[in-house]
Enzyme design. Structure first.
Site, PDB file in Angstrom:
ATOM      1  N   ASP A  59       0.846  -1.206   0.000  1.00 29.60           N
ATOM      2  CA  ASP A  59       0.000   0.000   0.000  1.00 29.60           C
ATOM      3  C   ASP A  59       0.878   1.253   0.000  1.00 29.60           C
ATOM      4  O   ASP A  59       0.564   2.241  -0.658  1.00 29.60           O
ATOM      5  CB  ASP A  59      -0.941   0.011   1.225  1.00 29.60           C
ATOM      6  CG  ASP A  59      -2.291   0.665   0.889  1.00 29.60           C
ATOM      7  OD1 ASP A  59      -3.334   0.135   1.303  1.00 29.60           O
ATOM      8  OD2 ASP A  59      -2.288   1.702   0.194  1.00 29.60           O
ATOM      9  N   HIS A  93       1.972   2.909  -3.385  1.00 29.21           N
ATOM     10  CA  HIS A  93       1.166   3.988  -4.014  1.00 29.21           C
ATOM     11  C   HIS A  93       1.737   5.362  -3.622  1.00 29.21           C
ATOM     12  O   HIS A  93       1.793   6.272  -4.439  1.00 29.21           O
ATOM     13  CB  HIS A  93      -0.273   3.930  -3.500  1.00 29.21           C
ATOM     14  CG  HIS A  93      -1.100   2.794  -4.007  1.00 29.21           C
ATOM     15  ND1 HIS A  93      -1.424   2.608  -5.339  1.00 29.21           N
ATOM     16  CD2 HIS A  93      -1.704   1.772  -3.338  1.00 29.21           C
ATOM     17  CE1 HIS A  93      -2.195   1.549  -5.466  1.00 29.21           C
ATOM     18  NE2 HIS A  93      -2.380   1.013  -4.272  1.00 29.21           N
ATOM     19  N   HIS A 138      -8.789  -3.847   6.836  1.00 26.43           N
ATOM     20  CA  HIS A 138      -7.753  -2.988   6.258  1.00 26.43           C
ATOM     21  C   HIS A 138      -8.282  -1.566   6.247  1.00 26.43           C
ATOM     22  O   HIS A 138      -9.302  -1.289   5.615  1.00 26.43           O
ATOM     23  CB  HIS A 138      -7.453  -3.468   4.831  1.00 26.43           C
ATOM     24  CG  HIS A 138      -6.537  -2.587   4.043  1.00 26.43           C
ATOM     25  ND1 HIS A 138      -5.180  -2.809   3.948  1.00 26.43           N
ATOM     26  CD2 HIS A 138      -6.782  -1.496   3.268  1.00 26.43           C
ATOM     27  CE1 HIS A 138      -4.631  -1.892   3.144  1.00 26.43           C
ATOM     28  NE2 HIS A 138      -5.585  -1.088   2.718  1.00 26.43           N
ATOM     29  N   HIS A 147      -8.065   2.804   6.023  1.00 24.59           N
ATOM     30  CA  HIS A 147      -7.415   4.019   5.541  1.00 24.59           C
ATOM     31  C   HIS A 147      -7.851   5.167   6.441  1.00 24.59           C
ATOM     32  O   HIS A 147      -8.915   5.093   7.070  1.00 24.59           O
ATOM     33  CB  HIS A 147      -7.744   4.301   4.070  1.00 24.59           C
ATOM     34  CG  HIS A 147      -6.837   3.542   3.133  1.00 24.59           C
ATOM     35  ND1 HIS A 147      -5.631   4.019   2.712  1.00 24.59           N
ATOM     36  CD2 HIS A 147      -6.952   2.300   2.601  1.00 24.59           C
ATOM     37  CE1 HIS A 147      -5.048   3.140   1.925  1.00 24.59           C
ATOM     38  NE2 HIS A 147      -5.821   2.071   1.849  1.00 24.59           N
ATOM     39  N   TYR A 182     -11.928   6.144  -3.786  1.00 21.88           N
ATOM     40  CA  TYR A 182     -10.789   5.238  -3.680  1.00 21.88           C
ATOM     41  C   TYR A 182      -9.472   5.989  -3.465  1.00 21.88           C
ATOM     42  O   TYR A 182      -9.131   6.865  -4.273  1.00 21.88           O
ATOM     43  CB  TYR A 182     -10.770   4.534  -5.023  1.00 21.88           C
ATOM     44  CG  TYR A 182     -10.076   3.245  -5.106  1.00 21.88           C
ATOM     45  CD1 TYR A 182      -9.165   3.041  -6.116  1.00 21.88           C
ATOM     46  CD2 TYR A 182     -10.333   2.227  -4.206  1.00 21.88           C
ATOM     47  CE1 TYR A 182      -8.520   1.845  -6.229  1.00 21.88           C
ATOM     48  CE2 TYR A 182      -9.685   1.025  -4.316  1.00 21.88           C
ATOM     49  CZ  TYR A 182      -8.784   0.834  -5.324  1.00 21.88           C
ATOM     50  OH  TYR A 182      -8.136  -0.344  -5.444  1.00 21.88           O
TER      51      TYR A 182
END
Ligand SMILES: C[C@H](O)CC(=O)C(=O)O
Ligand SMILES: [Mn+2]
Length: 336
Positions: free
Chosen positions: A13, A16, A193, A195, A284
């Site tokens: 991750d 990115h 998971h 964010h 996203y």
């Protein structure tokens, strides 16, 4: 409760957030530190998974297979995972990754697309891999739908299914109800998971644990797409305070985050206007670098692109919509 399994996905991750510029040497160094800290599972691949190095997802600066080889060479008793997104990766890449020596394949799809994953779970099992199903953009569906999707993945051979808050859009109650429903519906592990777009990555991860999650993700310093993930070092500190056993060495995590990860940040990992807008609109996180580029190119406010993508319910794989929306908004500005 059996020991909680923490997966550190800094090297996937986090890819990115550094425009997929990790080197084999850097990967080897971080894997060695995570292994020394007793992190059980370490995810390594392009941010969009095996074969993710494309114009649409962003090219890697280094050969992805060399990154994975370096991770495997340094894994000792930890397990190396790689992400796999059907339509980006294909079955031969699963075989190649297994032959290099990964241990776990995490198969990621939009949370209503589990039916396309069967052949990949079967291939991963045939290749001797542990498997995880990753239900991306889980905020877009109610717990009942996610449970049906997760049951499909379980029937295909998943050893664990994750609720994935790809937009950082969930609040603790939304996490709790989704994880609890999967726990009730599956006989395999359930993961979460996070964010951090709403500043809830740690809180949401704790909510997932309270609902019975057995596996959770983190990244060192939170290095990840958009507003980043739950920082692994902070997560372990909180779990220690809560007397939840992980077996992970907090000091090594803190030192690695501070001394090795922090210096590679290309931009501050903050909940800035764009990241908050993405969490609020449910967009996203891995779209955000592309949104900023398009906004700069057409001299428009990135939030207007984000809000339109949210209205259109854009999902992974629709990165091309970013430019379409930017052009439309720029044309509207011209005709005002
Ligand atoms: C391919 C995505 O980056 C997977 C992920 O980490 C997410 O959806 O969040
Ligand atoms: Mn993510």
């Amino acid at each position: 409760m059996s020991k909680l399994l923490v997966t550190d996905t800094t090297l996937r991750d986090g890819s990115h957030a550094v425009s997929h510029s990790f080197s084999p040497e850097f990967v080897g160094e971080i894997v060695s530190k995570l292994v020394a800290a007793n992190v059980p599972i370490i995810e390594v691949s392009h941010g969009a998974g095996l074969s993710g190095s494309t114009i649409q997802q962003g090219f890697s600066t280094h050969d992805e297979w060399k990154l994975i080889e370096s991770a495997v060479a340094n894994k000792k008793d930890s397990k190396i995972a790689s992400l796999f997104v059907p339509g980006i990766g294909t079955r031969p890449e699963i075989i190649t990754a297994a032959n290099i020596g990964i241990d776990v394949l995490r198969i990621a799809v939009h949370c209503t697309e589990a039916d396309v994953t069967q052949q990949y779970f079967e291939q991963a099992k045939k290749s001797g891999l542990e498997t995880v199903g990753f239900l991306m953009m889980s905020h877009t569906q109610p717990a009942s739908v996610l449970a049906e999707q997760a049951k499909l993945m379980e029937s295909y051979g998943a050893d664990c299914v994750y609720i994935v808050d790809s937009a950082g859009a969930l609040v603790p109650e939304g996490v709790r109800e989704r994880v609890a429903k999967l726990k009730e519906s599956l006989s395999i592990n359930v993961g979460f998971h996070a964010h951090n777009n709403l500043g809830l990555a740690i809180g949401n991860t704790i909510a997932a644990l309270e609902a019975g999650a057995n596996q959770v993700d983190g990244t060192l310093r939170g290095l990840g797409a958009g507003a980043g993930n739950a920082p692994t070092e902070v997560l372990v500190a909180v779990l220690n305070k809560m007397k939840i056993e992980t077996g992970i060495n907090l000091t090594i995590l803190m030192d690695t985050a501070e001394e090795i990860i922090a210096p590679v940040f290309q931009y501050p990992l903050v909940i800035d206007r764009d990241n908050l807008a993405a969490g609020y609109a449910g967009v996203y996180n891995s779209f955000l670098l592309h949104v900023r580029e398009a906004a700069a190119k057409f001299n428009i406010n990135p939030v207007s692109i984000i809000e339109e993508l949210g209205r259109r319910h854009a999902v992974a794989g629709q990165e091309d919509w970013i430019l379409d929306v930017a052009i439309e908004l720029a044309q509207k500005q011209l005709v005002r």
